[in-house]
Write a protein that holds these residues in place. Structure first.
Motif, PDB file in Angstrom:
ATOM      1  N   THR A   5       0.842  -1.204   0.000  1.00 33.89           N
ATOM      2  CA  THR A   5       0.000   0.000   0.000  1.00 33.89           C
ATOM      3  C   THR A   5       0.872   1.246   0.000  1.00 33.89           C
ATOM      4  O   THR A   5       0.578   2.226  -0.693  1.00 33.89           O
ATOM      5  N   HIS A   6       1.971   1.218   0.758  1.00 34.33           N
ATOM      6  CA  HIS A   6       2.860   2.380   0.776  1.00 34.33           C
ATOM      7  C   HIS A   6       3.544   2.581  -0.574  1.00 34.33           C
ATOM      8  O   HIS A   6       3.730   3.724  -1.014  1.00 34.33           O
ATOM      9  N   LEU A   7       3.921   1.492  -1.234  1.00 32.68           N
ATOM     10  CA  LEU A   7       4.522   1.619  -2.573  1.00 32.68           C
ATOM     11  C   LEU A   7       3.546   2.292  -3.537  1.00 32.68           C
ATOM     12  O   LEU A   7       3.901   3.245  -4.241  1.00 32.68           O
ATOM     13  N   PRO A  41       9.972   5.549   6.089  1.00 33.52           N
ATOM     14  CA  PRO A  41       9.589   5.647   7.510  1.00 33.52           C
ATOM     15  C   PRO A  41       9.523   4.309   8.244  1.00 33.52           C
ATOM     16  O   PRO A  41       9.784   4.257   9.450  1.00 33.52           O
ATOM     17  N   ASP A  42       9.217   3.223   7.550  1.00 35.49           N
ATOM     18  CA  ASP A  42       9.121   1.932   8.239  1.00 35.49           C
ATOM     19  C   ASP A  42      10.479   1.281   8.472  1.00 35.49           C
ATOM     20  O   ASP A  42      10.532   0.092   8.834  1.00 35.49           O
ATOM     21  N   ILE A  43      11.556   2.041   8.346  1.00 32.89           N
ATOM     22  CA  ILE A  43      12.882   1.541   8.733  1.00 32.89           C
ATOM     23  C   ILE A  43      12.872   1.142  10.212  1.00 32.89           C
ATOM     24  O   ILE A  43      13.656   0.292  10.639  1.00 32.89           O
ATOM     25  N   HIS A  67       8.669   2.035  17.470  1.00 30.09           N
ATOM     26  CA  HIS A  67       8.032   1.965  16.148  1.00 30.09           C
ATOM     27  C   HIS A  67       7.063   3.127  15.977  1.00 30.09           C
ATOM     28  O   HIS A  67       6.339   3.478  16.907  1.00 30.09           O
ATOM     29  N   ARG A  68       7.047   3.692  14.795  1.00 27.81           N
ATOM     30  CA  ARG A  68       6.144   4.795  14.426  1.00 27.81           C
ATOM     31  C   ARG A  68       6.324   6.008  15.330  1.00 27.81           C
ATOM     32  O   ARG A  68       5.352   6.591  15.801  1.00 27.81           O
ATOM     33  N   THR A  69       7.555   6.363  15.581  1.00 25.63           N
ATOM     34  CA  THR A  69       7.809   7.578  16.374  1.00 25.63           C
ATOM     35  C   THR A  69       8.592   8.566  15.519  1.00 25.63           C
ATOM     36  O   THR A  69       8.011   9.248  14.700  1.00 25.63           O
ATOM     37  N   THR A  71      10.595   8.327  12.922  1.00 21.71           N
ATOM     38  CA  THR A  71      10.577   8.213  11.459  1.00 21.71           C
ATOM     39  C   THR A  71       9.199   8.503  10.862  1.00 21.71           C
ATOM     40  O   THR A  71       9.061   8.539   9.647  1.00 21.71           O
ATOM     41  N   HIS A  72       8.217   8.699  11.715  1.00 18.81           N
ATOM     42  CA  HIS A  72       6.875   9.033  11.243  1.00 18.81           C
ATOM     43  C   HIS A  72       6.508  10.449  11.689  1.00 18.81           C
ATOM     44  O   HIS A  72       5.349  10.741  11.984  1.00 18.81           O
ATOM     45  N   SER A  73       7.511  11.325  11.753  1.00 14.27           N
ATOM     46  CA  SER A  73       7.272  12.676  12.268  1.00 14.27           C
ATOM     47  C   SER A  73       7.660  13.748  11.248  1.00 14.27           C
ATOM     48  O   SER A  73       8.431  13.505  10.322  1.00 14.27           O
ATOM     49  N   SER A 103       3.462  10.763   1.831  1.00  8.59           N
ATOM     50  CA  SER A 103       2.369   9.832   1.522  1.00  8.59           C
ATOM     51  C   SER A 103       2.296   8.723   2.566  1.00  8.59           C
ATOM     52  O   SER A 103       1.217   8.293   2.972  1.00  8.59           O
ATOM     53  N   HIS A 104       3.458   8.277   3.010  1.00 12.18           N
ATOM     54  CA  HIS A 104       3.520   7.226   4.035  1.00 12.18           C
ATOM     55  C   HIS A 104       2.862   7.724   5.339  1.00 12.18           C
ATOM     56  O   HIS A 104       2.047   7.021   5.944  1.00 12.18           O
ATOM     57  N   LEU A 105       3.229   8.926   5.743  1.00 10.74           N
ATOM     58  CA  LEU A 105       2.686   9.466   6.997  1.00 10.74           C
ATOM     59  C   LEU A 105       1.168   9.626   6.893  1.00 10.74           C
ATOM     60  O   LEU A 105       0.447   9.322   7.850  1.00 10.74           O
ATOM     61  N   LEU A 107      -0.912   7.916   4.980  1.00  8.13           N
ATOM     62  CA  LEU A 107      -1.561   6.591   4.997  1.00  8.13           C
ATOM     63  C   LEU A 107      -1.527   5.974   6.395  1.00  8.13           C
ATOM     64  O   LEU A 107      -2.511   5.394   6.844  1.00  8.13           O
ATOM     65  N   ASP A 108      -0.404   6.100   7.086  1.00 10.44           N
ATOM     66  CA  ASP A 108      -0.334   5.534   8.442  1.00 10.44           C
ATOM     67  C   ASP A 108      -1.210   6.308   9.426  1.00 10.44           C
ATOM     68  O   ASP A 108      -1.655   5.759  10.432  1.00 10.44           O
ATOM     69  N   ALA A 109      -1.465   7.581   9.130  1.00 12.37           N
ATOM     70  CA  ALA A 109      -2.380   8.356   9.982  1.00 12.37           C
ATOM     71  C   ALA A 109      -3.812   7.864   9.808  1.00 12.37           C
ATOM     72  O   ALA A 109      -4.681   8.181  10.610  1.00 12.37           O
TER      73      ALA A 109
HETATM   74 ZN   LIG Z   1       4.734   3.327   8.781  1.00 11.59          ZN
END
Ligand SMILES: [Zn+2]
Length: 159
Positions: A5-7, A41-43, A67-69, A71-73, A103-105, A107-109
């Motif tokens: 989905t992220h791709l 971000p999902d590194i 996780h999700r801190t 790199t998702h900011s 786009s990643h942020l 979608l994860d939001a």
């Molecule tokens: Zn993510």
């Protein structure tokens, strides 16, 4: 959201940016950067596509920040943008990576867990409409993005 989905999300954001901003410099490189940036971000997740490629860095980030801190900011986006801008990378690649991350942020939001967009503040941000990773809503969203990429791609490159 899943890696697939992220791709698709990164590709959709990139082709939409090209279409609406009429940006056509280095088309394929830009789109590839958007798609790759959407995975960055999902590194912080060892099982993610990028986490499996860079396990030591992934483990280190997860141990230090979780996780999700970070790199998702927004802070991560700004810092990475500053770092990439100071390299000899073409501006289109830097812009593409940042668009992919954005786009990643977004979608994860739209997931139940939300994201720490304002990290280091411990405040989870979640959109009013959200889903669980891999859920039906995510699959519908992914299908809509594929259709959108096809439609815009057809308009831009075929018509
Ligand atoms: Zn993510």
């Amino acid at each position: 959201m899943t890696g697939k989905t992220h791709l698709i999300g990164g590709l959709t954001a990139g082709i939409a940016a090209q279409y609406f901003a009429d940006y056509h410099a280095q088309d394929l490189l830009f789109l590839a950067s958007c798609t790759a940036g959407a995975l960055v971000p999902d590194i912080c997740h060892g099982g993610s596509k990028i986490g499996r490629k860079l396990p030591v860095l992934s483990h280190l980030i997860r141990i230090l920040f979780g996780h999700r801190t970070v790199t998702h900011s927004l802070l991560f986006m700004v810092a990475l943008g500053a770092i990439l801008s100071s390299t000899p990378l073409p501006a289109g690649i830097t812009a593409g990576i940042l668009i992919g991350i954005a786009s990643h942020l977004l979608l994860d939001a739209a997931t139940a867990r939300g994201i720490a967009l304002l990290w280091p503040l411990n405040l989870k941000i979640r959109l009013p409409i959200y889903t669980h990773t891999g859920g039906l809503f995510e699959q519908i969203l992914m299908a809509l993005m594929v259709v959108l990429v096809g439609y815009i791609g057809f308009q831009m490159y075929v018509v």
